[in-house]
Scaffold this motif. Structure first.
Motif, PDB file in Angstrom:
ATOM      1  N   VAL A   8      -6.945   9.717 -13.766  1.00  0.00           N
ATOM      2  CA  VAL A   8      -7.344  10.332 -12.466  1.00  0.00           C
ATOM      3  C   VAL A   8      -7.284  11.710 -12.838  1.00  0.00           C
ATOM      4  O   VAL A   8      -7.692  12.688 -11.918  1.00  0.00           O
ATOM      5  CB  VAL A   8      -6.167   9.876 -11.316  1.00  0.00           C
ATOM      6  CG1 VAL A   8      -6.550   8.476 -10.941  1.00  0.00           C
ATOM      7  CG2 VAL A   8      -4.724  10.295 -11.863  1.00  0.00           C
ATOM      8  N   ASN A   9      -6.695  12.325 -13.982  1.00  0.00           N
ATOM      9  CA  ASN A   9      -6.621  13.802 -14.039  1.00  0.00           C
ATOM     10  C   ASN A   9      -6.114  14.597 -13.080  1.00  0.00           C
ATOM     11  O   ASN A   9      -6.493  15.674 -12.341  1.00  0.00           O
ATOM     12  CB  ASN A   9      -8.099  14.336 -14.374  1.00  0.00           C
ATOM     13  CG  ASN A   9      -8.084  15.652 -15.145  1.00  0.00           C
ATOM     14  OD1 ASN A   9      -7.032  16.361 -15.571  1.00  0.00           O
ATOM     15  ND2 ASN A   9      -9.087  16.399 -14.764  1.00  0.00           N
ATOM     16  N   GLY A  10      -4.925  13.952 -12.674  1.00  0.00           N
ATOM     17  CA  GLY A  10      -3.836  14.436 -11.587  1.00  0.00           C
ATOM     18  C   GLY A  10      -4.045  13.527 -10.375  1.00  0.00           C
ATOM     19  O   GLY A  10      -5.070  13.737  -9.656  1.00  0.00           O
ATOM     20  N   LEU A  11      -3.061  12.798 -10.066  1.00  0.00           N
ATOM     21  CA  LEU A  11      -2.964  11.896  -9.085  1.00  0.00           C
ATOM     22  C   LEU A  11      -3.050  12.646  -7.677  1.00  0.00           C
ATOM     23  O   LEU A  11      -3.868  12.132  -6.853  1.00  0.00           O
ATOM     24  CB  LEU A  11      -2.067  10.925  -9.216  1.00  0.00           C
ATOM     25  CG  LEU A  11      -1.961   9.942  -8.320  1.00  0.00           C
ATOM     26  CD1 LEU A  11      -3.337   8.814  -8.155  1.00  0.00           C
ATOM     27  CD2 LEU A  11      -0.726   8.907  -8.369  1.00  0.00           C
ATOM     28  N   GLN A  42       7.145  13.810  -5.806  1.00  0.00           N
ATOM     29  CA  GLN A  42       5.891  14.565  -5.585  1.00  0.00           C
ATOM     30  C   GLN A  42       4.709  14.156  -5.094  1.00  0.00           C
ATOM     31  O   GLN A  42       3.673  14.723  -4.557  1.00  0.00           O
ATOM     32  CB  GLN A  42       5.489  15.410  -7.151  1.00  0.00           C
ATOM     33  CG  GLN A  42       6.500  16.649  -7.658  1.00  0.00           C
ATOM     34  CD  GLN A  42       5.840  17.203  -8.740  1.00  0.00           C
ATOM     35  OE1 GLN A  42       5.411  16.984  -9.731  1.00  0.00           O
ATOM     36  NE2 GLN A  42       6.123  18.523  -8.800  1.00  0.00           N
ATOM     37  N   ILE A  43       4.874  12.866  -4.747  1.00  0.00           N
ATOM     38  CA  ILE A  43       3.694  12.270  -3.876  1.00  0.00           C
ATOM     39  C   ILE A  43       4.357  10.954  -3.266  1.00  0.00           C
ATOM     40  O   ILE A  43       5.280  10.191  -3.682  1.00  0.00           O
ATOM     41  CB  ILE A  43       2.483  11.796  -4.862  1.00  0.00           C
ATOM     42  CG1 ILE A  43       1.167  11.604  -3.962  1.00  0.00           C
ATOM     43  CG2 ILE A  43       3.028  10.647  -5.764  1.00  0.00           C
ATOM     44  CD1 ILE A  43       0.107  11.383  -4.961  1.00  0.00           C
ATOM     45  N   ASP A  44       3.890  10.832  -2.187  1.00  0.00           N
ATOM     46  CA  ASP A  44       4.084   9.707  -1.118  1.00  0.00           C
ATOM     47  C   ASP A  44       3.035   9.010  -1.055  1.00  0.00           C
ATOM     48  O   ASP A  44       2.192   9.348  -0.125  1.00  0.00           O
ATOM     49  CB  ASP A  44       4.711  10.194  -0.149  1.00  0.00           C
ATOM     50  CG  ASP A  44       5.170   9.200   0.951  1.00  0.00           C
ATOM     51  OD1 ASP A  44       5.171   7.946   0.169  1.00  0.00           O
ATOM     52  OD2 ASP A  44       5.218   9.208   2.248  1.00  0.00           O
ATOM     53  N   LEU A  45       2.558   7.943  -1.896  1.00  0.00           N
ATOM     54  CA  LEU A  45       1.606   6.942  -1.728  1.00  0.00           C
ATOM     55  C   LEU A  45       1.640   5.899  -0.567  1.00  0.00           C
ATOM     56  O   LEU A  45       2.478   5.100  -0.530  1.00  0.00           O
ATOM     57  CB  LEU A  45       1.098   6.524  -2.773  1.00  0.00           C
ATOM     58  CG  LEU A  45       0.683   7.410  -4.097  1.00  0.00           C
ATOM     59  CD1 LEU A  45       0.574   6.771  -5.208  1.00  0.00           C
ATOM     60  CD2 LEU A  45      -0.657   7.899  -3.627  1.00  0.00           C
TER      61      LEU A  45
END
Length: 251
Positions: A8-11, A42-45
């Motif tokens: 993804v080259n950076g989610l 750093q992310i909330d999916l």
């Protein structure tokens, strides 16, 4: 079982560019992503139907892998065969009752080939590692393996001979995996197609003209071959310099 693999080259960037819409439309059982470029928290999916597993790189904004799976595995593991497998978050696996799934982001040997010797060391240790797993049950390997195996895997093959990802040494390591018995799923389904690429430079019009490389793979142990149902390259999906690939297998 439908499995998607995507560098993804950076989610976080991919999410802004439609990653979740793609997941919703395809509704895969398992998603393997590489080069997530983030750390814990750093992310909330909003992927509530999936069990989520991470292998973060120690360096911020670099490398890393993740697996999202609807079916809870027996266990997840990071692989300890090479320092970069964990320090750079390059390997993440899950074990199910009848198979192992290994999501891998192979180190790039760099434009000047400064990392080639480390890359070849990685290849030797990765080969031994997956053979050990295969002694227990069949293995599915997916991810960005950073090598174009054959001339038909690079649009401009003659001008790229000896370049990173297309050196004789790197290609020979892939040949060894296949000679051991792993099946390159795309080449099994499309043995002669020379237009199926998974990575394109960001240079202007390169992707539109399909001047690409095939460096993303599904490799499966030979006993799984009769369970293979479908494979496709989703080159129409943007959001990264790579496109997703997906495989359906009766497991």
């Amino acid at each position: 079982m439908n499995i998607i693999s995507w560098n993804v080259n950076g989610l976080r960037a991919a999410v802004r560019k439609g990653f979740l819409d793609y997941v919703q439309s395809e509704d895969p059982d398992i998603i393997c992503v590489q080069e997530i470029k983030l750390q814990e928290g750093q992310i909330d999916l909003p992927l509530n139907q999936y069990h989520i597993y991470w292998n973060y790189a120690e360096r911020k904004g670099y490398s890393g892998t993740a697996i999202f799976t609807k079916q809870q595995p027996i266990r997840s593991f990071h692989g300890d065969f090479h320092p970069a497998a964990n320090s750079e978050g390059r390997v993440l696996g899950v074990e199910f009752q009848h198979f192992y799934l290994v999501n891998v982001y192979t180190p790039n040997s760099k434009r000047s080939l400064e990392r080639l010797s480390e890359r070849l060391e990685w290849e030797d240790q990765f080969f031994d590692y997956v053979k050990t797993l295969e002694d227990e049950k069949p293995v599915i390997i997916c991810g960005d393996l950073n090598v174009a195996h054959q001339s038909i895997d690079v649009k401009n093959d003659k001008s790229n001979v000896g370049n990173s990802g297309f050196t004789d040494e790197e290609r020979e390591k892939m040949t060894r995996l296949l000679n051991h018995g792993f099946i390159d799923v795309l080449r099994y389904v499309y043995p002669d197609r020379d237009d199926l690429f998974t990575w394109w430079s960001y240079m202007k019009t390169v992707r539109e003209r399909n001047i690409g490389w095939r460096i993303d793979y599904f490799l499966i142990s030979k006993p799984l071959l009769n369970k293979l149902e479908h494979f496709q390259v989703d080159s129409h999906i943007y959001g990264s310099d790579h496109c997703p690939i997906q495989m359906t297998i009766d497991l």
